[in-house]
Enzyme design. Structure first.
Site, PDB file in Angstrom:
ATOM      1  N   SER A 146       9.913  10.456  -0.952  1.00 36.96           N
ATOM      2  CA  SER A 146       9.614  11.768  -1.529  1.00 36.96           C
ATOM      3  C   SER A 146      10.837  12.208  -2.321  1.00 36.96           C
ATOM      4  CB  SER A 146       9.356  12.762  -0.383  1.00 36.96           C
ATOM      5  OG  SER A 146       9.388  14.100  -0.837  1.00 36.96           O
ATOM      6  N   TYR A 159      11.454  16.420   7.870  1.00 34.54           N
ATOM      7  CA  TYR A 159      10.868  15.658   6.755  1.00 34.54           C
ATOM      8  C   TYR A 159      11.976  15.109   5.853  1.00 34.54           C
ATOM      9  CZ  TYR A 159       7.421  14.815   2.977  1.00 34.54           C
ATOM     10  OH  TYR A 159       6.613  14.253   2.016  1.00 34.54           O
TER      11      TYR A 159
HETATM   12  P1  NAD Z   1      -2.330  13.366   3.539  1.00 34.15           P
HETATM   13  O1  NAD Z   1      -2.226  14.359   4.635  1.00 34.15           O
HETATM   14  O2  NAD Z   1      -3.366  13.519   2.483  1.00 34.15           O
HETATM   15  O3  NAD Z   1      -2.505  11.899   4.135  1.00 34.15           O
HETATM   16  C1  NAD Z   1      -1.747  11.457   5.217  1.00 34.15           C
HETATM   17  C2  NAD Z   1      -2.381  10.202   5.774  1.00 34.15           C
HETATM   18  O4  NAD Z   1      -1.614   9.788   6.912  1.00 34.15           O
HETATM   19  C3  NAD Z   1      -3.809  10.424   6.285  1.00 34.15           C
HETATM   20  O5  NAD Z   1      -4.578   9.260   6.039  1.00 34.15           O
HETATM   21  C4  NAD Z   1      -3.614  10.616   7.779  1.00 34.15           C
HETATM   22  O6  NAD Z   1      -4.750  10.296   8.560  1.00 34.15           O
HETATM   23  C5  NAD Z   1      -2.484   9.634   8.027  1.00 34.15           C
HETATM   24  N1  NAD Z   1      -1.764   9.881   9.263  1.00 34.15           N
HETATM   25  C6  NAD Z   1      -1.177  11.034   9.692  1.00 34.15           C
HETATM   26  N2  NAD Z   1      -0.653  10.845  10.918  1.00 34.15           N
HETATM   27  C7  NAD Z   1      -0.886   9.561  11.251  1.00 34.15           C
HETATM   28  C8  NAD Z   1      -0.592   8.763  12.387  1.00 34.15           C
HETATM   29  N3  NAD Z   1       0.059   9.245  13.452  1.00 34.15           N
HETATM   30  N4  NAD Z   1      -0.999   7.472  12.393  1.00 34.15           N
HETATM   31  C9  NAD Z   1      -1.680   6.955  11.339  1.00 34.15           C
HETATM   32  N5  NAD Z   1      -1.987   7.659  10.237  1.00 34.15           N
HETATM   33  C10 NAD Z   1      -1.593   8.948  10.201  1.00 34.15           C
HETATM   34  O7  NAD Z   1      -0.858  13.303   2.919  1.00 34.15           O
HETATM   35  P2  NAD Z   1      -0.303  12.784   1.514  1.00 34.15           P
HETATM   36  O8  NAD Z   1       0.177  13.960   0.784  1.00 34.15           O
HETATM   37  O9  NAD Z   1      -1.244  11.835   0.876  1.00 34.15           O
HETATM   38  O10 NAD Z   1       1.001  12.017   2.007  1.00 34.15           O
HETATM   39  C11 NAD Z   1       1.121  10.610   2.011  1.00 34.15           C
HETATM   40  C12 NAD Z   1       2.590  10.232   1.982  1.00 34.15           C
HETATM   41  O11 NAD Z   1       3.176  10.696   0.762  1.00 34.15           O
HETATM   42  C13 NAD Z   1       3.400  10.864   3.113  1.00 34.15           C
HETATM   43  O12 NAD Z   1       4.362   9.937   3.561  1.00 34.15           O
HETATM   44  C14 NAD Z   1       4.070  12.039   2.436  1.00 34.15           C
HETATM   45  O13 NAD Z   1       5.267  12.393   3.070  1.00 34.15           O
HETATM   46  C15 NAD Z   1       4.322  11.456   1.058  1.00 34.15           C
HETATM   47  N6  NAD Z   1       4.524  12.466   0.018  1.00 34.15           N
HETATM   48  C16 NAD Z   1       3.577  13.405  -0.250  1.00 34.15           C
HETATM   49  C17 NAD Z   1       3.811  14.344  -1.254  1.00 34.15           C
HETATM   50  C18 NAD Z   1       2.799  15.370  -1.637  1.00 34.15           C
HETATM   51  O14 NAD Z   1       3.161  16.251  -2.430  1.00 34.15           O
HETATM   52  N7  NAD Z   1       1.595  15.335  -1.162  1.00 34.15           N
HETATM   53  C19 NAD Z   1       5.018  14.308  -1.951  1.00 34.15           C
HETATM   54  C20 NAD Z   1       5.969  13.366  -1.630  1.00 34.15           C
HETATM   55  C21 NAD Z   1       5.705  12.435  -0.650  1.00 34.15           C
END
Ligand code: NAD
Length: 264
Positions: A146, A159
């Site tokens: 991130s 985080y």
């Molecule tokens: P999201 O909430 O849409 O998806 C998260 C996924 O992780 C889901 O499929 C959920 O079921 C799964 N998950 C959560 N806990 C779990 C566990 N204990 N075991 C297995 N699966 C689990 O989130 P997102 O925004 O798509 O985030 C995905 C990645 O991208 C994360 O690592 C997040 O930190 C990173 N990220 C997101 C953003 C953003 O703005 N959305 C920005 C930077 C980084």
């Protein structure tokens, strides 16, 4: 089919039932990779997702429900990938959660969960897939970090710590594989409008007494100079590039795609 860049390869994308993980899984499937999905959600919806992906891209799609806080379940998932597909060629460590509170008010169990899912799970999946990648002298590991792997925001200590740690893991593993056909890199997205960020939008709207649309604009205005969200499809295209032959000397990078966030 054979002319697709990832035909015959298998990709495991953790946390791919939603958001960025699903976007990346779709992009890898579009390049011909068989996909192992993981993450939580309604079992019927997940079955439908599997069927839809398989049909749309003509690849095999499987699912494993490993909880990424549980090393034994992670190991069972990697063994399942071995039985089903012969193993994992492309590993995308994407599962992640967020919790926002100042450190003196941060619930201990939330800290532990964030470190386990956002950081430690990538250690377990990587250590378990690397022996086969080494044997094949080919592999791609992509860690979803991130902008918070590069800079901090108040209220996100767990985080930020996990994502900075994930970049450290990425660099160390990239060095350990530097003379092989395996590359290890990280992608650092800015705000992407997924359920993880929608919660922050909802909290902002409630706190400031503004509409959903205003809260989205306010969140972006704080951090993301483009004023636009990054999309899962754009991140999927970057993941496909990192899997390509052209990217074979891209090693240990933290590649931000963030609308200018960390350029400030
Ligand atoms: P999201 O909430 O849409 O998806 C998260 C996924 O992780 C889901 O499929 C959920 O079921 C799964 N998950 C959560 N806990 C779990 C566990 N204990 N075991 C297995 N699966 C689990 O989130 P997102 O925004 O798509 O985030 C995905 C990645 O991208 C994360 O690592 C997040 O930190 C990173 N990220 C997101 C953003 C953003 O703005 N959305 C920005 C930077 C980084």
């Amino acid at each position: 089919m054979a002319n697709k860049t990832l035909s015959g390869k298998t990709a495991l994308v953790t946390g791919s039932t939603s958001g960025i993980g699903l976007g990346i899984a779709r992009s890898l499937a579009a390049e011909g990779a068989n996909v192992l999905l993981n993450g939580f959600g309604d079992s019927q919806q997940i079955e439908q997702l599997q069927a839809d992906l398989a049909k749309e891209f003509g690849v095999q799609v499987a699912y494993h429900n490993a909880d990424m806080t549980k090393p034994a379940e992670i190991e069972a998932m990697i063994n399942f990938a071995g039985d089903k597909f012969g193993g994992v060629d492309v590993l995308v460590n994407n599962a992640g959660i967020q919790y926002v509170a100042n450190v003196d008010e941060f619930p201990v169990e939330k800290w532990d969960a964030i470190i386990a899912i956002n950081l430690t799970s990538a250690f377990h999946t990587s250590r378990l897939v690397l022996p086969r990648m080494r044997k094949n002298n080919w592999g791609r590991i992509i860690n979803l970090a991130s902008t918070h792997g590069l800079v901090a925001s108040a209220g996100k200590s767990a985080y930020v710590a996990a994502k900075h740690g994930l970049l450290g893991l990425t660099k160390a593993n990239a060095l350990e594989t530097a003379t092989t056909g395996i590359t290890v890199n990280a992608i650092c997205p800015g705000f992407v409008l997924t359920p993880l960020v929608q919660k922050q939008v909802d909290d902002r709207a409630a706190k400031d007494g503004i509409s959903n649309e205003q809260a989205k604009k306010a969140l972006l205005a704080d951090k993301q100079p483009s004023g636009e969200f990054v999309t899962p499809e754009e991140l999927g295209a970057l993941a496909v590039f990192l899997c390509s032959d052209a990217a074979k000397q891209v090693r240990g990078v933290a590649w931000n795609m963030d609308g200018g966030w960390v350029a400030q």
